[in-house]
Design a protein around this motif. Structure first.
Motif, PDB file in Angstrom:
ATOM      1  N   ARG A   1      -2.558  14.975  -0.741  1.00  7.03           N
ATOM      2  CA  ARG A   1      -2.686  13.849   0.364  1.00  7.03           C
ATOM      3  C   ARG A   1      -1.719  12.672  -0.295  1.00  7.03           C
TER       4      ARG A   1
ATOM      5  N   THR B   1       1.690   9.693  10.978  1.00  9.18           N
ATOM      6  CA  THR B   1       0.859   8.811  11.526  1.00  9.18           C
ATOM      7  C   THR B   1       1.561   7.283  11.036  1.00  9.18           C
ATOM      8  N   VAL B   2       1.702   7.376   9.547  1.00  6.10           N
ATOM      9  CA  VAL B   2       2.234   6.308   8.901  1.00  6.10           C
ATOM     10  C   VAL B   2       4.008   6.232   8.768  1.00  6.10           C
TER      11      VAL B   2
ATOM     12  N   ARG C   1       0.788  -1.193   0.080  1.00  7.08           N
ATOM     13  CA  ARG C   1       0.082   0.060  -0.035  1.00  7.08           C
ATOM     14  C   ARG C   1       0.802   1.349  -0.159  1.00  7.08           C
ATOM     15  N   LEU C   2       1.951   1.049   0.608  1.00  4.38           N
ATOM     16  CA  LEU C   2       2.941   2.331   0.695  1.00  4.38           C
ATOM     17  C   LEU C   2       3.509   2.654  -0.655  1.00  4.38           C
TER      18      LEU C   2
ATOM     19  N   MET D   1       2.878  11.311   0.395  1.00  4.82           N
ATOM     20  CA  MET D   1       3.318  10.178   0.643  1.00  4.82           C
ATOM     21  C   MET D   1       4.421   9.534  -0.435  1.00  4.82           C
TER      22      MET D   1
ATOM     23  N   PHE E   1     -10.589  13.473   5.300  1.00  2.00           N
ATOM     24  CA  PHE E   1     -11.016  13.383   6.612  1.00  2.00           C
ATOM     25  C   PHE E   1     -11.581  14.574   7.147  1.00  2.00           C
TER      26      PHE E   1
ATOM     27  N   LYS F   1       5.869   8.553  10.249  1.00  2.00           N
ATOM     28  CA  LYS F   1       6.655   8.727  11.605  1.00  2.00           C
ATOM     29  C   LYS F   1       7.479   9.943  11.259  1.00  2.00           C
TER      30      LYS F   1
ATOM     31  N   GLU G   1      -1.272  13.887   7.517  1.00  2.81           N
ATOM     32  CA  GLU G   1      -1.591  12.789   8.312  1.00  2.81           C
ATOM     33  C   GLU G   1      -0.903  11.441   7.992  1.00  2.81           C
ATOM     34  N   GLY G   2      -0.807  11.247   6.779  1.00  4.12           N
ATOM     35  CA  GLY G   2      -0.060   9.852   6.750  1.00  4.12           C
ATOM     36  C   GLY G   2       1.347  10.119   6.733  1.00  4.12           C
TER      37      GLY G   2
END
Lengths: 290, 260
Positions: free
Chosen positions: B162, B117-118, B89-90, B166, B102, B120, B113-114
């Motif tokens: 968003r 949270t994901v 998924r990453l 990532m 969101f 770090k 957010e990602g």
């Protein structure tokens, strides 16, 4: 690239007929005010009628005045028990709901059984089971040579009351949490998942913050229910409102007087709580837009 | 190649939605997937990042392989299996038809957010990246707005930012303009065009044939869960070999004849 704008309400150009709209709005507000005044008058009339009837039946007002404060001293106990119990119940309900929604069979089984048993039995029986039934196990354990463990099963009345109310409301509120979590549209989970979040991250960062907007008003509702259900712990001698009222009622043979006092106190507490609750709900509804 | 899909199958109950898809995608390639509704094109995208769990097949994205099959299924639900799926998924980012921003977060918080949270990444650094991504989709001025205050086109651009933040190897778009009012479609396609020109690898499910013609390196026509035809836009859109492709494309051109 064109930058579009969202039309803001009230930001339209000057309207020559604006006064008409304002007048209509004022008329609406006036009508609403008159309606509330009328309803209020009906309340006052009904209460006065009841009071008159009771006075005709020779209710002992001086007795009420003399013993009112003894009952009111139970208010703090009632509020305290309800507050502690609703807090514990909230935690239980969160885990209950996560369990019920979990793919893990143990978690699903445990939470399912918990909800089924608690919702399938009367709160009164649960209170007695915990206060009178558990010590039986405790004594047995002490006899078997586990004094420390055994003592844990022998609870003071207030502890038993809190435990029973927490377990009971935890089960009912499990459904509140479950419904709240399920009210979050699937797309939110998918967006979080596609970012690579784990289940815990999705819950913590995306789903629960949104679900709480649905859940928190419901917790308030349950608190208001619990204020009154906490009267049941009077049966095991917790000195809250009902227990105090019924003691005097029995001692002095004044059931009508003292139970009316108890009822009035609960009513006032409920009115205050409902007011706080509606304020909270308004605030929650305003979230996401400032 | 950056994506390799071998013999991908998906069943929904007794419905065989994907019937053995084989697909390879080269880095920087823009692949547009077309087909009628229910053909399996969205399911294909959603299987690639395991929003739907494929019933069988092997998916490799940027060296991360996950295999699924009748007798291997349980392994996906072990810790190791879940790790593989998270890793896959990453490698991908997904833009949804319904945006799925969101609602309790501002535009910037959505984008950050990602990262926090994901991945770090420290907050300040993440905010810098997030601001860059918002600038890229032309929404720097909306950083502190909640989605409820944004138009559909703006929401979808935030959703793209968003994904950009990532830094996925592959960006997937599942009908990104289908929920938009017609006048807002352009701004989203514009951003997608820009990404394509900058060399992003993109998989796009869309009905925007103009976009497909302009931007796609390759168009894939899917029908009844199978790839019927694939090739450069000129070939597929102008000279489809398969009857089904031709019939599908006619439904788009029927009302355009008079004008062109």
């Amino acid at each position: 690239m064109s930058v579009d704008t969202v039309r803001q309400p009230g930001a339209t150009t000057a309207d020559p007929d604006l006064s008409m709209g304002l007048e209509l709005l004022a008329a609406q507000n006036r009508a609403r005010l008159i309606q509330s005044a009328k309803v209020g008058a009906v309340w006052v009339a009904l209460v006065a009628l009841m009071a008159a009837t009771l006075l005709q039946l020779r209710i002992d007002l001086p007795y009420i005045a003399g013993h009112f404060d003894y009952v009111v001293q139970g208010v703090l106990t009632t509020l305290w028990i309800s507050l502690v119990s609703i807090s514990i119940a909230t935690v239980l309900a969160l885990f209950g709901a996560l369990g019920r929604l979990s793919a893990n069979s143990v978690a699903q089984g445990v939470s399912g059984l918990y909800v089924s048993v608690i919702r399938g039995t009367p709160l009164l029986v649960q209170i007695w089971l915990i206060h009178l039934g558990l010590p039986q196990i405790g004594i047995e354990l002490i006899g078997l040579g586990f004094p420390r463990l055994g003592e844990l099963f022998i609870l003071r009345a207030i502890q038993s009351g809190i435990l029973a109310l927490s377990l009971n409301y935890g089960a009912y509120m499990t459904e509140v949490f479950r419904a709240g979590i399920q009210s979050i549209v699937h797309g939110q989970w998918e967006a979080a998942r596609s970012l690579g979040m784990t289940y815990g991250q999705m819950l913590r960062r995306v789903v629960l913050p949104q679900a709480l907007h649905v859940i928190i008003p419901d917790i308030g509702n349950n608190y208001i229910f619990m204020l009154k259900d906490s009267a049941l712990v009077s049966v095991i001698g917790v000195l809250e409102i009902t227990c105090r009222a019924s003691r005097l009622a029995r001692r002095d043979s004044k059931p009508m007087e003292m139970l009316l006092v108890a009822a009035a106190v609960y009513w006032i507490l409920t009115i205050i709580s409902s007011w706080l609750q509606s304020r909270l709900e308004n605030r929650m509804a305003r979230a996401y837009r400032h | 190649m950056i994506i390799n899909v071998e013999n991908l199958h998906k069943w929904f109950g007794m419905l065989h939605v994907l019937r053995g898809i084989d697909l390879t995608v080269e880095p920087q390639e823009v692949v547009v997937i077309i087909g009628r509704s229910g053909s399996g094109k969205s399911t294909l995208l959603r299987c690639l990042n395991f929003l739907e769990e494929p019933s069988a097949g092997t998916i490799t994205i940027d060296g991360q392989t996950v295999s699924v099959g009748l007798r291997m299924r349980t392994s996906l639900h072990t810790r190791a299996g879940r790790q593989q799926i998270l890793a896959l998924r990453l490698k991908t980012g997904m833009v949804f038809q319904e945006f799925n921003l969101f609602p309790h977060m501002t535009a910037l918080e959505n984008v950050v957010e990602g990262l926090v949270t994901v991945k770090k990444i420290p907050k300040e650094q993440a905010i810098t990246i997030g601001e860059q991504c918002l600038a890229k989709v032309g929404l720097s001025d909306k950083r502190d707005e909640h989605p409820i205050r944004l138009s559909g086109g703006q929401k979808q651009r935030v959703a793209i930012a968003r994904v950009l933040a990532m830094e996925p190897k592959v960006m997937m778009f599942d009908e990104p303009t289908s929920a938009l009012d017609p006048e807002l479609i352009g701004e989203v396609l514009e951003v997608m065009l820009q990404l394509a020109q900058e060399g992003a690898t993109m998989l796009v499910v869309t009905h925007e044939m103009g976009f497909a013609r302009e931007v796609a390196d390759r168009i894939i026509y899917i029908d009844e869960g199978q790839i019927v035809e694939a090739g450069p836009p000129q070939q597929i859109l102008s000279n489809p070999e398969d009857k089904r492709t031709a019939a599908f494309l006619r439904t788009f051109t029927r009302f355009e004849r008079g004008t062109s």
